[in-house]
Design an enzyme around this catalytic site. Structure first.
Site, mmCIF file in Angstrom:
data_model
loop_
_atom_site.group_PDB
_atom_site.id
_atom_site.type_symbol
_atom_site.label_atom_id
_atom_site.label_comp_id
_atom_site.label_asym_id
_atom_site.label_seq_id
_atom_site.Cartn_x
_atom_site.Cartn_y
_atom_site.Cartn_z
ATOM 1 N N CYS A 150 -2.155 0.664 2.618
ATOM 2 C CA CYS A 150 -1.581 1.973 2.270
ATOM 3 C C CYS A 150 -0.175 1.799 1.673
ATOM 4 C CB CYS A 150 -1.607 2.886 3.499
ATOM 5 S SG CYS A 150 -1.255 4.596 3.112
ATOM 6 N N MET A 151 0.833 2.415 2.278
ATOM 7 C CA MET A 151 2.192 2.280 1.750
ATOM 8 C C MET A 151 2.635 0.805 1.788
ATOM 9 S SD MET A 151 5.495 4.069 3.438
ATOM 10 C CE MET A 151 6.907 4.612 2.525
#
Lengths: 401, 302
Positions: A150-151
């Protein structure tokens, strides 16, 4: 108008039966809820081999190492990396270990107000770079494998573009890189609201507030139906244990440093700079064409937080010729925790890395190896290995897992 | 009215009598005070004279002041001044009431609309105007009272307090609108469920399982939420709420910092300044330490 026929007798009969069932369920449920429950997360043993400020580097060692290169896993700043080691039998980390991969994982810790000025640059060129150098130094390697989630995947993409000489293979999972999409409410809200000001108002972006935002993405299911489901199954011990474990993980949400939150929303969500190779980190341009190492990009078809449109552009934007997209028929979290994809996701990565172990399929010829730097790592109670970091000690409250 | 006109002159006479009595009292007291200083046996004549002189001077100043205040024209002036204060108050109250009545009228006009049944899966007809008019009315009619210029030593602190009151009101209004939008899908779902149940009952297709109704309800509710959450109106209301909240939070923190200032604890503002310095220093240290290592590695290679 004719009087509708309502089977009152049948309804009453069912109501009586339901009441009886409910009574039995409540009796069983009280036995389950009052009895011992196994709800621990992240039970796979590890050592903390490096610390810097609030950041820790966890080292998971397999019984038998069969992969030459260790794998560094970079989780997002939202929620915690414990999701990759949710429980025995549903642990991505354990699958990697079973495949003979030495795993390192960054625990970003719990940012406090003093971290409010910490930028993406500090995370990528500061903490991540130090961690990569620690691993390279520990193993006497020029390059390691990097996997981002994800991030954390976006951070890994930035890192690989800025330090390609240190990464042999890059794996991105549910990683947003193209933000020019209105698929998914998160993208709409991040673009059309002043959410980034919340971080500044609080010092950091509170994890609880972000969780509230995630619940608002589908309130009927996440605020109501989920708990109705729990009540219906609370006499089932295994169900309760899994449910509580997920609740523990979901609501264990550290704050995100205000400067990082602001930069991520402004540069990524609002201006979509990353995929255009226009993002700047402390004066350096993140040029995706410099990502020339093999890239495996995995994402979920039904991901409502990072939809496929946000992920699938990456392989076309990088400079590497060895790229692969893998879209799984699941959601953002399902990739890591569903039993079905446990059997597919981690083994696929292990196999893909093994294939590229001997060197790149389309290696960059004549590229200089990265100079190895000795970055201080320190001896910790769990690590047992003497290292020489000047940075920090382990506060008691941080010895969590 | 006559009674009202007569009362100031009665009051004026009473004040004049009181002033005269106080003047006489102080004349007597000053004489007695002077005698007392003469007879108190204080050492040194000059000391006694100085004390007597200052006593007499003080008494004379008071007499002059009370004499002036006791003059009919002064008393009249004071009463005229007092007359203007109620005028000011009446003006302010009139404006507030006018604003309130206007607000009430708009509420009455809008109130019926809020409860009106609206079409399923359509959120074009949501009546946001009610909240908008409340906010506008506050901004137009009531906010100006909080913006009266503050004067004197504490003006900065007073300004911060009025800013907090202002921000809190705006936040509460926008939050009300946000919560209303969040409630609308529940209202619409109830309406759709009623229609569906009626149709099912007429067709004799009612389920005998309560879970089936719940599943139907939650599915309709989810559909309604998915529609409203993606609407530009919702994004706008959400944005307004976030902006109002951050304003309110900043105003609250400002007041809190003021309150903490006299206490022996650092405020967030002070700590933030320190954190900023530490962050900059750490960054510099990182660069320098890497530069040293680079040079060391280079020297080793050479």
């Amino acid at each position: 108008m004719s009087q509708p026929k309502i089977a009152v007798d049948l309804i009453l009969k069912n109501l009586t039966e339901s009441t009886e069932k409910a009574k039995t369920r409540v009796r069983k449920a009280s036995e389950v809820l009052l009895g011992p429950l196994e709800t621990d997360l992240a039970t796979t043993p590890y050592e903390v081999v490096y610390e810097e400020d609030r950041v820790q580097l966890k080292h998971y060692r397999p019984e038998k190492v069969t992969h030459k290169l260790p794998l560094l896993v970079v989780y997002a700043l939202i929620n915690r990396e414990t999701m990759l080691d949710l429980q025995p039998g549903r642990s991505v980390v354990q699958t990697f270990l079973d495949k003979g991969i030495e795993v390192y994982m960054i625990d970003w810790g719990y940012p406090t107000r003093k971290d409010r000025y910490t930028t993406i640059d500090d995370h990528v060129n500061g903490y991540m770079d130090n961690v990569v150098d620690v691993i390279r130094d520990r193993h006497g390697l020029d390059q390691i494998n990097l996997m981002g989630i994800c991030m954390g995947g976006a951070f890994s993409v930035m890192y690989a573009a800025l330090h390609p000489e240190k990464i042999q293979n890059l794996v991105t999972t549910v990683t947003p890189t193209n933000f020019d999409t209105d698929t998914g409410l998160l993208h709409i809200w991040m673009k059309k609201t002043r959410a980034l000001e919340m971080g500044d108002a609080y010092g950091n972006m509170p994890g609880d507030l972000m969780n509230l935002g995630f619940l608002l993405l589908n309130p009927a299911r996440l605020i109501l139906d989920k708990y109705v489901g729990f009540v219906e199954n609370m006499d089932n011990k295994a169900f309760v244990e899994n449910f509580v474990r997920m609740e523990k993980w979901i609501f264990d949400s550290p704050d995100v440093p205000a400067a990082t939150f602001r930069q991520f929303i402004e540069d990524c969500y609002k201006k979509n700079l990353l995929i255009q190779s226009k993002m700047m980190l402390d004066g350096q341009r993140v040029d995706l064409k410099k990502i020339t190492m093999p890239l495996l990009n995995i994402y979920g078809k039904y991901d409502h937080l990072v939809p496929p449109e946000a992920c699938e552009h990456l392989t076309r934007a990088v400079g590497s010729k060895d790229t692969e997209d893998l879209c799984l028929n699941t959601g953002h979290i399902g990739i890591y925790v569903s039993s079905k994809y446990q059997a597919e996701f981690a083994p696929k990565i292990a196999g893909w890395l093994k294939e590229r172990e001997g060197g790149r399929k389309t290696a960059d010829k004549g590229k200089k190896p990265a100079p190895r730097r000795i970055v201080g790592a320190r001896k910790t109670e769990t690590a047992g290995a003497a290292t020489d970091a000047p940075q920090a000690s382990i506060p008691e409250e941080r010895k969590r897992a | 009215m006559e009674k009202n006109e007569a009362s100031p002159s009665t009051a004026q006479a009473a004040v004049a009598d009181w002033m005269s009595a106080v003047k006489n009292l102080w004349e007597n007291l000053s004489n007695q005070g002077a005698d007392a200083t003469r007879n108190c046996g204080m050492p040194g004549k000059s000391q006694q004279e100085k004390l007597q002189k200052s006593w007499e001077t003080g008494a004379k100043m008071f007499q002059a002041m009370t004499g002036y205040l006791g003059k009919p024209e002064t008393i009249e002036g004071v009463f005229k001044g007092l007359d203007t204060a109620p005028d000011l108050m009446t003006g302010m109250i009139r404006q507030s009431w006018e604003g309130y009545f206007d607000l009430q009228r708009q509420w009455m006009e809008r109130a019926a609309k809020v409860g009106q049944n609206t079409k399923a899966y359509s959120f074009d007809d949501i009546d946001q105007e009610t909240f908008k008019s409340i906010r506008e009315l506050y901004e137009k009619e009531l906010r100006k009272f909080l913006q009266i210029p503050q004067l004197g030593l504490n003006r900065f602190h007073q300004e911060k307090l009025t800013r907090l009151m202002d921000a809190q009101t705006i936040f509460q209004t926008t939050l009300g609108e946000f919560l209303y939008m969040f409630y609308v899908p529940l209202e619409k779902t109830t309406g759709v469920m009623q229609e569906k149940l009626e149709a099912m009952a007429e067709a004799g297709e009612l389920h005998d399982d309560a879970k089936a109704y719940y599943n139907m309800w939650i599915k309709i509710l989810e559909g309604h939420y998915m529609t409203i959450l993606q609407s530009p109106e919702y994004a706008q209301v959400m944005d307004n709420t976030i902006a109002a909240f951050t304003d309110y939070k900043a105003a609250k923190d400002d007041v809190l910092c003021d309150m903490l200032q006299p206490l022996p604890v650092p405020t967030n503002q002070e700590m933030d300044a320190l954190y900023k310095d530490v962050h900059a220093m750490k960054k510099k240290l990182r660069e320098l330490s890497r530069e040293i290592k680079r040079r060391a590695a280079k020297e080793e290679n050479d």
